[in-house]
Design an enzyme around this catalytic site. Structure first.
Site, PDB file in Angstrom:
ATOM      1  N   GLU A 287       0.842  -1.188   0.000  1.00 17.31           N
ATOM      2  CA  GLU A 287       0.000   0.000   0.000  1.00 17.31           C
ATOM      3  C   GLU A 287       0.885   1.248   0.000  1.00 17.31           C
ATOM      4  OE1 GLU A 287      -4.466   0.819   1.508  1.00 17.31           O
ATOM      5  OE2 GLU A 287      -3.388  -0.901   2.254  1.00 17.31           O
TER       6      GLU A 287
ATOM      7  N   GLU B 193      -1.911  -0.345  13.399  1.00 23.96           N
ATOM      8  CA  GLU B 193      -3.078   0.077  12.621  1.00 23.96           C
ATOM      9  C   GLU B 193      -4.377  -0.131  13.397  1.00 23.96           C
ATOM     10  OE1 GLU B 193      -3.553  -2.240   9.059  1.00 23.96           O
ATOM     11  OE2 GLU B 193      -4.813  -0.713   8.121  1.00 23.96           O
TER      12      GLU B 193
HETATM   13  C1  BGC Z   1      -5.214   2.191   4.707  1.00 20.12           C
HETATM   14  C2  BGC Z   1      -5.741   3.191   5.699  1.00 20.12           C
HETATM   15  C3  BGC Z   1      -6.640   4.086   4.915  1.00 20.12           C
HETATM   16  C4  BGC Z   1      -7.790   3.232   4.526  1.00 20.12           C
HETATM   17  C5  BGC Z   1      -8.952   3.907   3.910  1.00 20.12           C
HETATM   18  C6  BGC Z   1      -6.365   1.361   4.296  1.00 20.12           C
HETATM   19  O1  BGC Z   1      -6.047   0.300   3.506  1.00 20.12           O
HETATM   20  O2  BGC Z   1      -4.159   1.460   5.205  1.00 20.12           O
HETATM   21  O3  BGC Z   1      -4.950   3.621   6.651  1.00 20.12           O
HETATM   22  O4  BGC Z   1      -6.957   5.287   5.472  1.00 20.12           O
HETATM   23  O5  BGC Z   1      -7.375   2.135   3.747  1.00 20.12           O
HETATM   24  O6  BGC Z   1     -10.001   3.289   4.352  1.00 20.12           O
END
Ligand code: BGC
Length: 923
Positions: free
Chosen positions: A499, A770
């Site tokens: 990501e 997270e």
């Molecule tokens: C990310 C988040 C992001 C989110 C949006 C995720 O996959 O890691 O931190 O804000 O997607 O929903």
């Protein structure tokens, strides 16, 4: 042997002593009142400025109390020596009666591309003292017009799509036939570059030219390479990597910005005889593949040392087999100077432990979840291959765990050439890891042959926070490491899985905390430029910046509101009006977008992420802590509108103030009608719901106290656990403190069981997770599809720790800490807390301790600022530096406020002491 050497050193030392003494005598003693830290656009002596009227700033240095600047004089010249004599000036401000020591605009004649100017400043203070002229600093303009670029973009002639393949190396030789006065390299790339002159790497930056919205804004860098050039023959070599430009990224997408790597290189040399020569990228360059067989941020690098081209960037190298390049006619109007800090190497970690896992894996533990890479120095036969794998955690059995990386391989491969000891570091990739698994090398690994480097944007650490509670100190450590790992040129969500994008929701949640830990002015200013560039024509702000997702005009509450929240926070932290001015069109475009998507004044359309990753008990989408997404959308609609009003007020846009004030009243009315009962109960009775309504002033005054009580009782229902997600978390403790419930805020902070901030700390976290339960109470992991152990959003509590526990706050009316509000809040059984913040004016400090009921508060207020100090829970007389405050000439406007005591002070160092009233729960 040693005896001989030592005797020699002693003799040498003695023979030099008179000289040293003389030199010491000759050293000028700095005056007690002076001006220092001269910066231009936040940088010391920048060499690529593209603002037409750059801003200048300085710090006053003095130990005296109560020092204010009352006037300044800036002078600018083209020659440092004449400037010192006050001659041949390009511009002088004259003596300006002003307290402004930050963001002072250069107002002299227009500056040309490449022009270098020198400047000095002196200031007058409120004691009729004037500093000597400061040291001379300089700035140099960048290339301001596309026509300043005579270099051509060059590419290799290999097959068109080589993404994921080898890194091309470009090379050229040239002659220097006169003494060089100055040489500057202007360089950028499609992809990432690393340049060398005569076998030596240029600069210490990584991942240049950085990540921007490339098609609209591509940064170039400028290096002063005067000292890197040789008399006579010279060689230059530049290697390119896929990077963000075309490398594999989210959803295994590639070639986001283009398919071909390219180089733009313009070396400008000025001889001492005034002659100017250019060495440009053009058809005369040659290209070949070398040892980097593939490189990718997600997957890592494959390096075959057998394919190295020894000495390839030196003149001795023979490039007969190299291929020709082609030049490309591409417009150069997207080229911009670099505003933010470069990515650089920082801390080095030695192995904490080297061990074999139950699965038989050869693993190194570096003791810190970090972002960067591993360097090794090993010996093996030619063709032997070592593979390095990277992971954040070990699983329950103690084995290497990489499932949460999803498709990101995070794997570096090195193929030995069979030399003596070979040293390896990857070039165009980084990994997020604490643990390293090594395959293909069975010898001993230890601190002599393996180390990890932390790599992140080069932001000065400005903040320090510590307390008597080691768990809170570890939390602060984790917040700072979350910031380091995710501030790699852009603010990312996470640095390890597939990501690593500039997710806007995460950035807005964490931004204010970030301003306390490090100097992020340049970092965010640069990113905001990309936000404006990537904002859709209809005002929608993409989920990620730079926007490399397909979502044509997607926008989401709490994410897209980054467009108003980050500029406002940067303004507060650095007093930077220009950032508001620059972002204002983007801010109003965003609010305009929302307004056009409302129905009867309610923003209840579109897809929203909601209070992302809130505590959901056992059921993720349907827990009792689930907050209505449209309620959240309306709340952020109001907040963004409020911030537009704030910005319009500061920028003097009176019509807009009126217009948006009316709009805000309508938004709040619609909010109350839809989401609040007449008695003040929210339709989602969650923590986040009350937190947002209270923080953004959405409830009528008469219902706020009772709403705060409902929030408290909700928290109590959860046995003092936090249940908020990304959107409620940054504000919950602030709301509690604002309504007199700091004791409950402390309960939340000090909670050690799940869900809480300290739960990960108790579970060995070294960064912010997270999720509240990345590792569940039963020891198993959360869903590997979304379980990063380095995500900064929940680290947003850091802002409350600085602003409330230590109590360092800027007054919003005098931002950038020009006026400081210091109001510490003891509690949580802490016996001390200590915070320091290096502001643009200098260091602010608030450190308190409680010993036998005596409260001691040490404060530093930097020169040219003032502070309002509120001493909490005062019982009896107060002294400052052992003098009763009522007779202390440096303290003014003393007044009791509730049980607290308020007063005003000027700059200086202070120590307050008094008996603390201890009625509060938790104290
Ligand atoms: C990310 C988040 C992001 C989110 C949006 C995720 O996959 O890691 O931190 O804000 O997607 O929903």
């Amino acid at each position: 042997m040693c005896k001989k050497v030592c005797t020699r050193i002693i003799i040498l030392l003695f023979s030099y002593l008179p000289i040293i003494a003389q030199a010491q005598k000759a050293l000028p003693v700095p005056p007690p009142f002076r001006v220092d830290n001269l910066v231009c656009e936040y940088k010391i002596n920048p060499i690529s400025v593209d603002e037409a009227t750059p801003r200048l700033g300085w710090k006053l240095i003095t130990r005296d109390r109560n020092i204010q600047q009352i006037a300044y004089e800036v002078r600018v010249g083209s020659n440092a020596v004449s400037l010192l004599k006050g001659k041949e000036l390009l511009w002088t401000s004259g003596k300006v009666a002003s307290g402004e020591s930050l963001h002072v605009y250069y107002a002299g004649p227009a500056l040309a591309s490449r022009q270098k100017v020198y400047w000095q400043v002196r200031i007058w203070n409120n004691r009729q003292q004037v500093t000597p002229w400061s040291m001379v600093n300089s700035w140099k303009m960048g290339l301001l017009k596309p026509a300043d670029w005579s270099a051509k973009w060059i590419e290799d002639n290999y097959q068109s799509d080589t993404t994921g393949g080898p890194s091309p190396m470009f090379r050229k030789t040239f002659k220097i036939d006169h003494k060089v006065r100055a040489a500057h390299l202007y360089i950028t790339a499609h992809g990432l570059y690393e340049a060398q002159f005569n076998g030596k790497r240029i600069g210490t930056d990584y991942f240049a030219p950085g990540w921007t919205s490339y098609n609209k804004r591509l940064q170039y860098q400028v290096y002063d390479v005067t000292a890197d050039l040789l008399k006579g023959d010279n060689a230059v070599g530049v290697t390119l990597g896929d990077g963000w430009y075309r490398g594999y990224t989210y959803n295994r997408k590639k070639n986001v910005y283009g398919t071909k790597l390219g180089l733009l290189f313009q070396l400008e040399i000025v001889y001492t005889n005034g002659k100017r020569i250019l060495i440009n990228s053009d058809k005369t360059w040659k290209v070949a593949y070398g040892p980097i067989r593939s490189s990718s941020f997600f997957d890592g690098e494959v390096y075959d040392a057998r394919k190295e081209k020894k000495g390839w960037s030196t003149i001795a190298y023979k490039d007969l087999n190299w291929d020709s390049v082609r030049t490309i006619d591409t417009v150069k109007d997207n080229l911009v100077a670099t505003f933010g800090p470069p990515v650089r190497k920082h801390e080095i970690f030695k192995p904490l432990k080297v061990f074999t896992t139950p699965a038989g894996e050869h693993v190194v533990d570096f003791g810190q979840n970090l972002v960067g890479w591993v360097q090794f120095k090993l010996k093996a036969k030619a063709g032997d291959t070592v593979k390095l794998f990277h992971a954040e955690v070990l699983d329950q059995k103690g084995n290497f765990y990489t499932k949460n990386l999803r498709t990101a391989k995070q794997e570096n491969t090195y193929i030995f050439k069979g030399d003596s000891i070979e040293t390896f570091e990857p070039h165009f990739t980084f990994q997020g890891f604490r643990y390293l698994k090594v395959e293909g090398y069975n010898g001993t690994l230890d601190s002599t042959n393996v180390a990890a480097f932390a790599v992140y944007s080069d932001m000065a650490q400005t903040g320090m926070f510590s307390t008597s509670n080691p768990l809170i100190n570890q939390l602060q450590h984790n917040i700072q490491w979350g910031q380091k790992g995710n501030f790699v040129d852009v603010p990312t969500d996470c640095p390890q899985r597939d990501e690593r994008m500039g997710w806007t929701g995460d950035a807005q949640a964490f931004c204010r905390t970030a301003t306390f830990n490090m100097d992020v002015a340049g970092f965010f200013t640069k990113w905001l430029k990309d936000l404006s560039a990537d904002q859709h024509k209809n005002g929608a702000v993409p989920y990620v910046i730079p926007n490399m997702l397909d979502s044509a005009s997607a926008a989401a509450s709490g994410w897209s509101d980054v467009a108003t929240i980050v500029p406002w926070n940067i303004y507060l932290a650095y007093g930077d009006k220009q950032v508001l001015e620059n972002q204002y069109p983007s801010m109003i475009a965003w609010v305009g977008y929302i307004t056009r998507h409302t129905r009867n004044g309610l923003w209840d359309t579109g897809n929203h992420f909601g209070d992302w990753l809130f505590y959901a008990g056992t059921d993720y989408e349907d827990g009792a802590a689930l907050t209505d997404k449209n309620l959240i959308a309306q709340a952020f609609y109001a907040y963004s509108t409020q911030l537009v009003i704030n910005a319009a007020t500061i920028l003097g846009k009176d019509d807009d103030v009126k217009k948006y004030t009316q709009l805000l009243a309508d938004i709040k009315k619609a909010f109350q009608a839809e989401y609040v009962t007449p008695n003040g109960r929210m339709i989602s009775g969650t923590q986040t719901s009350y937190v947002l309504a209270l923080n953004f002033d959405l409830l009528p005054e008469n219902l706020r106290e009772s709403a705060a009580k409902r929030l408290v009782s909700n928290i109590e229902d959860y046995d003092e656990h936090i249940t908020t997600g990304f959107l409620g978390t940054p504000y919950i403790c602030h709301v509690l403190s604002r309504f007199g419930h700091t004791d409950i805020a402390y309960d939340l902070l000090m909670k050690e069981s799940y869900p809480s901030w300290l739960y990960p700390v108790k579970n060995g976290a070294t960064t912010i997770w997270e999720r509240w339960d990345g590792i569940k109470p039963n020891g198993t992991f959360e869903d590997p599809e979304m379980n990063s152990f380095n995500h900064y959003a929940y680290g947003a509590i850091g802002d409350w720790m600085y602003r409330v526990i230590a109590g360092i706050n800027t007054d919003e009316g005098a931002p950038g800490f020009h006026k400081i509000n210091i109001f510490p809040h003891p509690g949580g059984k802490l016996t001390n807390a200590n915070a320091e913040l290096e502001t643009l004016y200098g260091k602010v400090k608030s450190a308190w301790s409680i010993d036998n009921g005596i409260f001691t508060l040490d404060i530093i207020v930097p020169p040219n600022t003032t502070a309002q100090i509120t001493l909490p829970a005062v019982d009896g007389p107060v002294t400052e530096s052992n003098i009763d405050i009522n007779t202390n000439k440096d303290i003014a406007n003393i007044k009791p406020v509730g049980g607290d005591m308020q007063m005003d002070v000027g700059s200086g160092t202070y120590q307050f002491k008094y008996i603390l009233k201890t009625h509060k729960k938790n104290s």
